[in-house]
Design an enzyme around this catalytic site. Structure first.
Site, PDB file in Angstrom:
ATOM      1  CD  GLU A 177      -3.103  -1.033   2.139  1.00 35.91           C
ATOM      2  OE1 GLU A 177      -3.030  -0.153   3.013  1.00 35.91           O
ATOM      3  OE2 GLU A 177      -4.026  -1.866   2.083  1.00 35.91           O
ATOM      4  CD  GLU A 359      -3.778  -5.668   3.516  1.00 38.95           C
ATOM      5  OE1 GLU A 359      -4.671  -4.854   3.843  1.00 38.95           O
ATOM      6  OE2 GLU A 359      -2.577  -5.474   3.733  1.00 38.95           O
TER       7      GLU A 359
END
Ligand code: IFM
Length: 460
Positions: A177, A359
């Site tokens: 991320e 995720e």
């Protein structure tokens, strides 16, 4: 058998995926390991941030977390009992290089050796992420990601990890991320190093991209047969209203959140609204250095983002109102599985890489004692995960190359600024005793995995 939405559900009522589709779980070092001052580990920026007054809910820290540093054998057994094929974890840079560079910490390297060997013995494929936000504090003291040299420090760290673990770890991700830790850390000031400055933010974006490119090159050179990717938070970004200012703000938000890392890394260019601003930090040859061939696109998906114009924010955009019609998770994130399908289609059409959903999960707010264990029965999480899996199945039917799914998260853990107040695990953690109790969602996940067709003979 087909479900109401037309998904093939086989005899078990579970959606069926192609043989070889990978099912896994994800965690990250700072969120679960604990042992932050044991065996020579250095300090990370999150250790420092947690000690700043008022930054993390209830003053929680990652000092103990899930004590995975000591309890990892049980956690591996837990994953084995769920039947997962892969485990995505992150290496803690400050555990391997306490000062970020220079002398390596043998005890830290040994810890990951043991974990990796334990996973392989359990038949679980280790997927290592080099960076999940825990920058060594010693490097932040030198400017962290605003310092162009940080890309080289990261590449040296990648060399160490690749040489030590590359004989056994074949799946590598450079960063987790990119947009979240750079936006929150250098633009919004909500995470370390708590800066809100345009120059610092643009430098961080570009230097992190350089670090990614350098690390891909290192991994490719040092790990025979490596499968390399990067993990992007990729959420459909919508304007909060049809007002032109909100539409434009959401478009800039989209470039910052979703596009400026994968576009540079995979397409070799920055998206249009950011390109001009970042140009002063880009030197000749940089984009070729950033844009190294990767094998897959890692997508973390949770919820659509609603952006609006907000002159108080550094770049003039911020999180706007979510339509009242959308249901919410226990931590208030909107639930809209069509946004997941949109993101999968967008990433597939734009980057043309196999996609691993690295995720996806559902957060709840911890109940106060004595009711906190009521959370172990978690039908809302099961419903959310079912919705995600069905969306992924529909995407596959449309020809989108999704290859695997990692639920976030194996365990309840340290949820950054929310501390231990938010729980994303499919396994409940009693932080007083470190007892692990699989939730209904863990049983649902095990049943889903168990219902899948076995891999074809000879398949990887
Ligand atoms: O816990 C985080 C994780 O570290 C990064 N992705 C989102 C998760 C839930 O907020």
């Amino acid at each position: 058998m087909a479900s109401q939405d037309g998904t093939d559900t086989g005899r078990t009522g579970m959606p069926l995926f192609p043989a070889g589709f990978l099912w896994g779980t994800s965690t990250s070092a700072y969120q679960i390991e604990g042992a932050t001052s044991e065996d020579g580990r250095g300090q990370s920026v999150w250790d420092s941030f947690c000690r700043m007054s008022g930054r993390v809910n209830n003053g929680h820290t990652g000092d103990v977390a899930c004590d995975h540093y000591h309890l990892w054998p049980g956690d591996v057994r837990l994953m084995r009992s769920l039947g997962v094929g892969a485990y995505r974890f992150s290496l803690a840079w400050p555990r391997l290089l306490p000062r970020g560079r220079g002398r390596a910490n043998e005890a830290g390297l040994d810890f990951y050796d043991r974990l990796i060997d334990g996973l392989l013995e359990a038949g679980i494929e280790p997927w290592a992420t080099l960076y999940h936000w825990d920058l060594p504090q010693a490097l932040d003291d030198l400017g962290g990601w605003t310092n162009r040299d940080c890309a080289g420090w990261f590449a040296d760290y990648a060399v160490l990890a690749a040489r030590r673990f590359g004989d056994r770890v074949k799946h590598w991700a450079t960063f987790n991320e990119f947009s979240v830790f750079t936006l929150f850390g250098y633009a919004f000031g909500w995470a370390p190093p708590s800066i809100s400055d345009r120059t610092a933010h643009l430098q961080a974006i570009h230097h992190v991209n350089l670090a990614h490119g350098d690390a891909v090159a290192v991994l490719r050179r040092s790990v025979p047969g490596a499968s390399i990717g990067a993990i992007h938070s990729f959420q459909t970004c919508r304007p909060s209203s049809e007002e032109p200012a909100d539409v434009e703000a959401a478009a800039l938000f989209d470039e910052h959140w979703n596009l400026c890392f994968p576009d540079a890394q995979i397409l070799g260019r920055y998206p249009p609204r950011i390109a001009a601003a970042i140009d002063p930090f880009v030197r000749a040859g940089d984009l070729a250095r950033v844009c190294q061939p990767v094998d897959w696109f890692g997508m973390n998906h949770y919820a659509p983002i609603y952006g609006h114009a907000d002159p108080q924010m550094l770049w003039g955009f911020g999180f706007g109102a979510v339509p009242d019609s959308l249901p919410r998770t226990g931590v208030g994130w909107p639930i809209d599985h069509s946004a997941f399908e949109t993101s999968l289609a967008l990433a597939w059409n734009r980057y043309r890489l196999p996609i691993y959903v690295t995720e996806n999960g559902f957060g709840t707010q911890s109940r106060p004692e004595p009711d906190e264990r009521a959370e172990i029965d978690d039908p809302a999480r099961v419903a959310y995960l079912e919705g995600s899996v069905a969306a992924m199945r529909r995407s596959l039917d449309q020809g989108i190359g999704v290859k695997g799914y990692f639920v976030w998260s194996l365990l309840d853990n340290f949820e950054w600024g929310a501390g231990y107040g938010d729980r994303f695990g499919i396994v409940f953690v009693d932080y007083r005793t470190q007892e692990r109790i699989p939730k209904a969602s863990a049983r649902w996940y095990a049943a889903l995995i168990g219902a899948q067709p076995p891999p074809a003979p000879g398949a990887e």
